[in-house]
Scaffold this motif. Structure first.
Motif, PDB file in Angstrom:
ATOM      1  N   ASP A 227       0.852  -1.196   0.000  1.00  9.49           N
ATOM      2  CA  ASP A 227       0.000   0.000   0.000  1.00  9.49           C
ATOM      3  C   ASP A 227       0.883   1.239   0.000  1.00  9.49           C
ATOM      4  N   GLU A 228       0.556   2.210  -0.857  1.00 10.15           N
ATOM      5  CA  GLU A 228       1.348   3.432  -0.966  1.00 10.15           C
ATOM      6  C   GLU A 228       0.489   4.650  -0.650  1.00 10.15           C
ATOM      7  N   GLN A 229       1.090   5.600   0.074  1.00 16.49           N
ATOM      8  CA  GLN A 229       0.410   6.868   0.360  1.00 16.49           C
ATOM      9  C   GLN A 229       1.420   7.997   0.311  1.00 16.49           C
ATOM     10  N   ARG A 276       2.122  -7.690   4.511  1.00  9.97           N
ATOM     11  CA  ARG A 276       1.571  -6.374   4.159  1.00  9.97           C
ATOM     12  C   ARG A 276       2.612  -5.283   4.421  1.00  9.97           C
ATOM     13  N   HIS A 278       3.128  -1.103   4.167  1.00  7.29           N
ATOM     14  CA  HIS A 278       2.530   0.226   3.982  1.00  7.29           C
ATOM     15  C   HIS A 278       3.659   1.247   3.872  1.00  7.29           C
ATOM     16  N   THR A 280       4.480   5.282   3.489  1.00 15.10           N
ATOM     17  CA  THR A 280       3.904   6.626   3.589  1.00 15.10           C
ATOM     18  C   THR A 280       5.026   7.654   3.489  1.00 15.10           C
TER      19      THR A 280
END
Length: 373
Positions: A227-229, A276, A278, A280
């Motif tokens: 997941d990328e933010q 998972r 992540h 950010t």
């Protein structure tokens, strides 16, 4: 052992202890990522690097050599630690040979670059060799809690020092050590630094290489959910100024340990949950969170080297989250360097008093002995 003693005699003239005492009085000069970039850009000058390194390398070498000398005598006597010491003595002597050379002497500057390459190659196996020395020491003498704490304190500082010295050596050799000044595989890199390091690409590369090892050993592997933010620039690739090899080492080691934990914890079910990750990117920090990680100490040191960190958060029944923090601003990514001073000296020489917290007994106390009669 005879060869080792001969090597120590050949590279350890009487002046070396005095030189170590002299240079360890100075604190290393930490550089920021921006300074590395500015120096290595279009205006990169081999003479300037020569003048800086011939002063800075002896300081960094002497500071950690002083701490090596404070290790327990029996640890210093192990063949592996003596070999590491001989490498540092030889490297310090070779750098000091250029102390009085002029930066206008092109031949001396060229020989210095060759010497830096030699030193870099000599120190390739410093980490496993020092680790082997600690293993030899523990196997023969065992360790008490205080000694173990002191040795771990030293190892953290020693490995951090090694990372910083290798950074200087790599930058110089990559910029000036070959006929080809631009790496064809990474033309935009400045030495070992990528001004636009793609965090996601490095993570995927680390995962794929760890996956190959996991497939070979367990015949299966957990999948990756990424997941990328990008808070700083939404819809844009996540890029930071960083050393890709450092980031790769961190994520690769975490993936290896995460895969092992996942495969062994869920072996009975035969169904493996995904790993998972992540990512950010904010205005000042980059955060990489990987589930089920069991990160290693050297990975944490790589993160801390440029003022980042690697933290582990465990929850029983769930697993462990590993979180990597990296400074997103090149001006704030400044080297974290050990320095030998009175505070460091006290860690090795002070007599630790008894712990001021009680130690729980492995056997519960029989409360019936306290019954009133």
């Amino acid at each position: 052992m005879r060869l080792l003693r001969a090597l120590l005699r050949s590279v350890s003239p009487a002046t070396i202890p005095q030189q170590v005492d002299f240079y360890c009085r100075f604190s290393p000069s930490p550089l920021s990522m921006k300074q590395f970039l500015d120096f290595g850009s279009d205006n990169a000058c081999e003479k300037t690097s020569f003048m800086f390194l011939r002063q800075e390398l002896p300081v960094r070498l002497a500071n950690i050599m002083k701490e090596i000398s404070l290790l327990p005598d029996n640890l210093l006597k192990t063949p592996s630690v003596q070999l590491v010491q001989s490498w540092y003595v030889q490297s310090l002597q070779e750098i000091l040979d250029f102390k009085d050379k002029s930066s206008e002497d092109s031949e001396a500057v060229s020989r210095f670059t060759d010497t830096v390459i030699t030193i870099r190659n000599r120190h390739n196996d410093v980490i496993p060799t020092m680790a082997q020395g600690v293993i030899e020491y523990k196997d023969h003498y065992g360790v008490d809690p205080v000694t173990s704490q002191n040795v771990q304190y030293f190892l953290d500082r020693f490995f951090m020092s090694r990372i910083s010295i290798r950074m200087l050596l790599n930058q110089h050799t990559m910029l000036f050590g070959g006929k080809i000044k631009v790496n064809p595989a990474h033309p935009k890199h400045i030495g070992s630094i990528d001004p636009k390091c793609s965090v996601v690409d490095v993570i995927k590369d680390g995962y794929e290489n760890a996956k190959r090892l996991c497939d070979l050993y367990y015949m299966d592997c957990p999948e990756l959910i990424l997941d990328e933010q990008n808070v700083k620039s939404p819809e844009q690739p996540m890029q930071v100024v960083y050393v890709p090899s450092h980031l790769y080492y961190m994520v690769f080691e975490l993936f290896k340990n995460a895969m092992r934990a996942t495969m062994e914890h869920h072996a009975d079910r035969g169904i493996y949950p995904p790993i998972r990750v992540h990512v950010t990117l904010g205005n000042e920090d980059l955060t990489v969170k990987a589930g089920f990680g069991y990160g290693l100490p050297i990975s944490r040191l790589y993160a801390q080297y440029f003022q980042g960190d690697l933290k582990l958060y465990s929850l029983e029944g769930y697993g462990t989250d590993a979180v990597i923090f990296i400074k997103a601003l090149s001006t704030e990514s400044v080297e974290r360097l050990p320095v030998y001073n009175k505070s460091a000296w006290r860690h090795y020489t002070a007599n630790h008093e008894a712990d001021d917290w009680c130690v729980p007994s492995s056997e519960p106390k029989d409360m019936t002995t306290f019954r009133s009669t």
